[in-house]
Design an enzyme around this catalytic site. Structure first.
Site, PDB file in Angstrom:
ATOM      1  N   HIS A 100      49.865 -53.090-102.161  1.00  0.00           N
ATOM      2  CA  HIS A 100      48.516 -53.011-101.585  1.00  0.00           C
ATOM      3  C   HIS A 100      47.483 -53.308-102.651  1.00  0.00           C
ATOM      4  CE1 HIS A 100      49.911 -48.999-102.812  1.00  0.00           C
ATOM      5  NE2 HIS A 100      48.668 -48.736-103.183  1.00  0.00           N
ATOM      6  N   HIS A 102      43.659 -52.326-103.508  1.00  0.00           N
ATOM      7  CA  HIS A 102      42.514 -51.473-103.206  1.00  0.00           C
ATOM      8  C   HIS A 102      41.261 -52.340-103.284  1.00  0.00           C
ATOM      9  CE1 HIS A 102      44.509 -47.454-104.003  1.00  0.00           C
ATOM     10  NE2 HIS A 102      45.322 -48.237-104.676  1.00  0.00           N
TER      11      HIS A 102
HETATM   12  P1  5GP Z   1      48.360 -46.165-104.944  1.00  0.00           P
HETATM   13  O1  5GP Z   1      48.230 -44.820-105.609  1.00  0.00           O
HETATM   14  O2  5GP Z   1      49.799 -46.401-104.509  1.00  0.00           O
HETATM   15  O3  5GP Z   1      47.774 -47.308-105.678  1.00  0.00           O
HETATM   16  O4  5GP Z   1      47.482 -46.053-103.614  1.00  0.00           O
HETATM   17  C1  5GP Z   1      47.886 -45.425-102.449  1.00  0.00           C
HETATM   18  C2  5GP Z   1      46.640 -45.161-101.643  1.00  0.00           C
HETATM   19  O5  5GP Z   1      47.058 -44.865-100.310  1.00  0.00           O
HETATM   20  C3  5GP Z   1      45.821 -43.961-102.123  1.00  0.00           C
HETATM   21  O6  5GP Z   1      44.496 -44.393-102.443  1.00  0.00           O
HETATM   22  C4  5GP Z   1      45.863 -42.989-100.939  1.00  0.00           C
HETATM   23  O7  5GP Z   1      44.635 -42.324-100.747  1.00  0.00           O
HETATM   24  C5  5GP Z   1      46.197 -43.890 -99.780  1.00  0.00           C
HETATM   25  N1  5GP Z   1      46.937 -43.224 -98.727  1.00  0.00           N
HETATM   26  C6  5GP Z   1      47.999 -42.385 -98.898  1.00  0.00           C
HETATM   27  N2  5GP Z   1      48.448 -41.975 -97.688  1.00  0.00           N
HETATM   28  C7  5GP Z   1      47.661 -42.568 -96.747  1.00  0.00           C
HETATM   29  C8  5GP Z   1      47.642 -42.522 -95.321  1.00  0.00           C
HETATM   30  O8  5GP Z   1      48.441 -41.860 -94.658  1.00  0.00           O
HETATM   31  N3  5GP Z   1      46.688 -43.265 -94.701  1.00  0.00           N
HETATM   32  C9  5GP Z   1      45.787 -44.021 -95.393  1.00  0.00           C
HETATM   33  N4  5GP Z   1      44.889 -44.712 -94.682  1.00  0.00           N
HETATM   34  N5  5GP Z   1      45.764 -44.092 -96.749  1.00  0.00           N
HETATM   35  C10 5GP Z   1      46.704 -43.365 -97.406  1.00  0.00           C
END
Ligand code: 5GP
Ligand code: ZN
Length: 142
Positions: A100, A102
């Protein structure tokens, strides 16, 4: 698609999300714990674990979708800038193992914006070390 994957569940609709945009290849939705007002995520519909794994076509499509949404966020929310962020690997803060990007709109008004720079700049004292690492990477590229 992976049965165990949270973002595959969001793409298929098994898990609810606030959808922002969608096309054949990508799905964009609001982050549940936003770092700033309007923080969203863009994912490929096909499951890829991370930056190292994602095929070029999916990476291109996700990046172009992120650019399109970033342009709109700047206009619509009056953002002063945007950060694109990808975390690749648990040690690099990745917590959901479906690639993903951001998209984090940035604001002068800090009540809308909780993002801080994630590193302390180093020094350029050791120019030889910087050059050696650059040369080593350059020589190792396919
Ligand atoms: P990472 O830490 O892997 O770069 O980002 C994961 C992102 O996914 C985090 O910013 C977190 O807030 C978001 N996230 C985690 N669980 C969920 C969810 O169930 N729904 C949504 N919309 N975002 C989520
Ligand atoms: Zn997935």
């Amino acid at each position: 698609m992976s049965d165990q994957c949270l973002f595959c569940g969001i793409v298929t609709g098994t898990i609810p999300s606030v959808n922002v945009a969608e096309d054949d290849t990508t799905y964009a939705f609001m982050d549940i714990n936003p770092a700033s007002d309007g923080h969203l995520l863009v994912v490929p519909k096909q499951h890829s674990q991370d930056l190292l794994e994602i095929p070029a076509e999916d990476l291109t499509a996700v990046t172009l979708a992120a650019q399109r949404i970033a342009r709109t966020a700047v206009k619509e929310f009056g953002a002063a800038g945007v950060n694109l962020l990808n975390c690749c690997g648990a040690y690099a803060w990745q917590t959901v193992f479906h690639f993903h990007l951001h998209v984090i709109p940035r604001y002068v008004d800090k009540t809308k914006d909780r993002l801080v720079r994630p590193w302390q700049p180093g020094t350029s004292d050791d120019k030889d070390a910087i050059t050696a690492l650059g040369d080593r990477l350059s020589a190792a590229l396919d």
